[in-house]
Write a protein that holds these residues in place. Structure first.
Motif, short mmCIF file in Angstrom:
data_model
loop_
_atom_site.label_atom_id
_atom_site.label_comp_id
_atom_site.label_asym_id
_atom_site.label_seq_id
_atom_site.Cartn_x
_atom_site.Cartn_y
_atom_site.Cartn_z
N ARG A 125 10.74 -16.93 -27.11
CA ARG A 125 9.86 -17.07 -28.27
C ARG A 125 10.06 -18.40 -28.98
NH1 ARG A 125 12.41 -12.25 -31.90
NH2 ARG A 125 12.65 -11.42 -29.79
N MET A 126 11.33 -18.87 -29.05
CA MET A 126 11.60 -20.12 -29.74
C MET A 126 11.06 -21.32 -28.96
SD MET A 126 13.18 -19.51 -32.62
CE MET A 126 14.22 -20.89 -33.08
N ARG B 76 6.54 -25.37 -28.27
CA ARG B 76 5.38 -25.90 -27.54
C ARG B 76 4.10 -25.71 -28.34
NH1 ARG B 76 5.73 -26.48 -22.16
NH2 ARG B 76 3.82 -27.73 -22.54
N ALA B 77 4.02 -24.61 -29.10
CA ALA B 77 2.83 -24.37 -29.92
C ALA B 77 2.66 -25.47 -30.97
CB ALA B 77 2.92 -23.00 -30.59
N PHE B 78 3.77 -26.03 -31.43
CA PHE B 78 3.69 -27.13 -32.38
C PHE B 78 3.34 -28.46 -31.70
CE2 PHE B 78 6.26 -24.52 -35.44
CZ PHE B 78 5.42 -24.68 -36.54
N GLY B 79 3.23 -28.43 -30.37
CA GLY B 79 2.85 -29.62 -29.63
C GLY B 79 4.01 -30.45 -29.14
N ALA C 151 -4.32 -24.85 -37.34
CA ALA C 151 -5.10 -26.06 -37.02
C ALA C 151 -4.99 -26.42 -35.54
CB ALA C 151 -4.62 -27.22 -37.88
N LEU C 152 -3.86 -26.07 -34.94
CA LEU C 152 -3.66 -26.35 -33.52
C LEU C 152 -4.33 -25.31 -32.63
CD1 LEU C 152 0.08 -27.48 -33.72
CD2 LEU C 152 -1.86 -28.92 -33.07
N GLY C 153 -4.87 -24.26 -33.25
CA GLY C 153 -5.64 -23.27 -32.50
C GLY C 153 -4.84 -22.17 -31.83
N HIS C 154 -3.63 -21.89 -32.35
CA HIS C 154 -2.78 -20.91 -31.68
C HIS C 154 -2.56 -19.63 -32.50
CE1 HIS C 154 -2.14 -24.12 -28.93
NE2 HIS C 154 -1.38 -24.83 -29.76
N THR D 141 0.73 -18.11 -24.46
CA THR D 141 0.14 -19.33 -23.88
C THR D 141 1.22 -20.27 -23.38
OG1 THR D 141 -1.74 -19.17 -25.40
CG2 THR D 141 -1.37 -21.30 -24.36
N PHE D 142 2.41 -20.16 -23.98
CA PHE D 142 3.49 -21.09 -23.66
C PHE D 142 4.68 -20.39 -23.01
CE2 PHE D 142 1.11 -22.57 -27.36
CZ PHE D 142 0.63 -23.77 -26.87
N GLY D 143 4.39 -19.28 -22.32
CA GLY D 143 5.41 -18.65 -21.50
C GLY D 143 6.18 -17.51 -22.11
#
Length: 549
Positions: free
Chosen positions: A339-340, A345-348, A271-274, A288-290
């Motif tokens: 990765r963690m 960050r993927a969870f916002g 739903a968050l588009g990741h 996307t988050f490093g």
């Protein structure tokens, strides 16, 4: 007077100086701090607030320092203020103000050292988390000491902390463990990738004793898995409790699967588009988050990956209300950091929500050489081996004494020696000495009374000890903030040294038929305060504070 109280006086004087000079007080910090100068000749404490704020206010640091000095020197408890260099403030307290800290400590008792630096935070602290395939090994023992100490330090700093142990009773490691138990029960060699050691034979024998005829059962493997894992995990829990390490929660990865939490986590990330699909697998776009590469959540056969469980477990913790998640992992887990954090960050979530602490290796050393094998576990050194070698107190202290990002050679000879070069003995002996002085005072009828004349505490050794005692709350706050409980151990050693020098140079009790004086009574307050702080510091490390040695 505590350093915190003095810092408030410095900031108050600075505000008044800004007002007097017509400067914009908006540039002032909400709070400031004072530090002990390296050279005691420069005063009791130092502040750089004039240097820190003058440029922002558009004024000369020296001129600002002069105005602050004028106002601060008039404050209660401040004997004098000198200006050094371009605007450093060197502050000397009067003896009475400096000596007040002993009474404050005795009154606070076990609560002295508590502070509110982490108030409002709800922390999940996960550590050890070894799968139930064998006894707790020496690497995990380090986290049992450091993690438990960190939980205590953060609680003392006002955080609400839940200590958690995460385990998995499924997967290839458990399959290999089960196969090893079954082979032992049958009298067969340890299978490839299996586990060896006497503990396997012990558990296998216990399962067979519990279930006569198990080898003739239709599915003995499943029975060995169920009972073997339960027995191994019960032993792990018991060993950790005996080591003084308590967990508030034991969390089984299987629950994530049973409750559908992996699906829920995937749905949230989708739903968050990741989430995307490629090569027949389902991926999380962590780059996307490093992260250095994207991560598979479901493989091409439709099976969940370990990373998918990590995502679900993270989300489970967040939904339990934790705003800070601290994971303490072994030396071989450096690859997990990127990765963690990317998953968080993927969870916002904000970057500071998740923290990954990596512990380095520990070697048990005897006669200058590493001890390689356990008598019971065969291919590892276990928690019980460490405790048998040096004892619980020395093991906990030694493992928590060093920064977790440095490796340790735990020398058996050093940590069992009853001498000052053994750090835990040195600190515990200081506490025992304070207890002995107070005990002797009571036996001789010398009471410290309900109050004391703090102005009598003028000796250099008294001053050094009082300043060291006053620093403890700040040390605890820093240890919590930096996740470095080893700072408590190093502080305790410095405090013990200050106390030993004080007792050597300052006679606490009257000699012979001498009548006790007000100075004797004042010094008894200092001794009692020192006993309190040493006990509190050792307690934060999970180490006992003996009254006799």
């Amino acid at each position: 007077m505590t350093p915190e109280t003095l810092a408030e006086k410095v900031l108050s004087a600075t505000r008044d100086a800004f007002e007097a000079l017509g400067l914009d007080a908006a540039v002032l910090p909400a709070q400031t701090a004072v530090e002990r100068p390296r050279d005691p000749k420069h005063g009791d404490y130092a502040s750089n607030i004039a240097l820190q704020t003058a440029k922002k206010a558009g004024t000369n640091p020296r001129a600002l320092a002069e105005k602050i000095t004028e106002l601060l020197a008039a404050a209660d408890g401040v004997a004098k203020v000198d200006i050094a260099g371009p605007g450093f403030l060197n502050i000397t307290l009067d003896a009475a103000a400096a000596g007040e800290i002993a009474g404050q400590i005795v009154k606070a008792g076990p609560a002295y050292g508590d502070n509110g630096s982490m108030a409002g935070h709800h922390v999940n602290l996960e550590f050890v988390s070894a799968n139930p395939t064998g006894p707790v090994h020496i690497g995990a023992v380090r986290w049992a000491a450091v993690g438990d100490a960190l939980a205590r330090v953060m609680r003392a700093s006002g955080a609400k902390v839940t200590s958690e142990y995460y385990f998995n009773d499924a997967g290839s490691q458990i399959d290999n463990f089960t196969a090893s138990l079954l082979a032992s029960a049958k009298g067969e060699p340890t299978p490839e990738n299996g586990y060896g050691g006497a503990y396997i034979d012990e558990i296998a024998a216990e399962v067979v004793a519990k279930r006569p005829g198990i080898l003739d059962a239709e599915d003995p493997r499943e029975l060995f898995r169920q009972d073997g894992v339960a027995l191994m995990f019960a032993e792990i829990k018991a060993d950790l409790e005996e080591f003084g390490t308590h967990f508030d929660v034991y969390f089984n990865e299987k629950d994530l699967h049973d409750k559908g939490e992996l699906d829920a986590a995937l749905e949230r990330l989708t739903a968050l588009g990741h989430v995307f699909e490629a090569d027949g697998a389902v991926w999380l776009r962590t780059t996307t988050f490093g992260d250095d590469k994207d991560r598979v959540v479901k493989n091409s056969k439709g099976g969940w990956t370990y990373f998918a469980a990590d995502c679900a477990y993270y989300l489970d913790k967040r939904e339990r209300g934790f705003d800070k998640l601290v994971f303490m992992l072994g030396a071989d887990h450096h690859g997990y950091i990127g990765r963690m954090k990317a998953m968080s960050r993927a969870f916002g979530d904000e970057p500071g929500t998740i923290e990954i602490l990596i512990g380095q290796l520990v070697n048990l050393v005897r006669d200058g050489k590493p001890v390689r094998l356990s008598k019971r576990a065969g291919n590892m050194i276990t928690l019980n081996d460490v405790v048998d070698a040096v004892g619980v107190d020395a093991a906990r202290y030694a493992l928590a004494r060093y920064s977790s990002d440095s490796s340790i050679d735990l020398d058996i000879e050093l940590w069992t020696r009853n001498s000052s070069d053994n750090p835990v003995y040195y600190v515990q002996y200081a506490h025992a000495r304070t207890s002995a002085v107070l005990r002797n005072a009571a036996e001789r009828g010398v009471a410290k009374g309900e109050s004391y004349d703090a102005a009598l505490l003028t000796h250099e050794r008294e001053s050094d000890l009082l300043k060291a005692l006053a620093e403890f709350p700040a040390v605890v706050a820093t240890a919590a903030e930096l996740r470095e409980p080893h700072r408590i151990a190093r502080y305790a050693e410095e405090l013990a040294g200050s106390y030993h020098r004080f007792q050597h140079d300052c006679r606490v009790l009257p000699v012979g038929d001498e009548e006790p004086t007000d100075r004797n009574r004042a010094r008894l307050w200092v001794v009692d305060a020192t006993r309190t702080v040493l006990a509190n510091a050792l307690g934060m490390l999970g180490v006992s504070a003996p009254e006799r040695m």
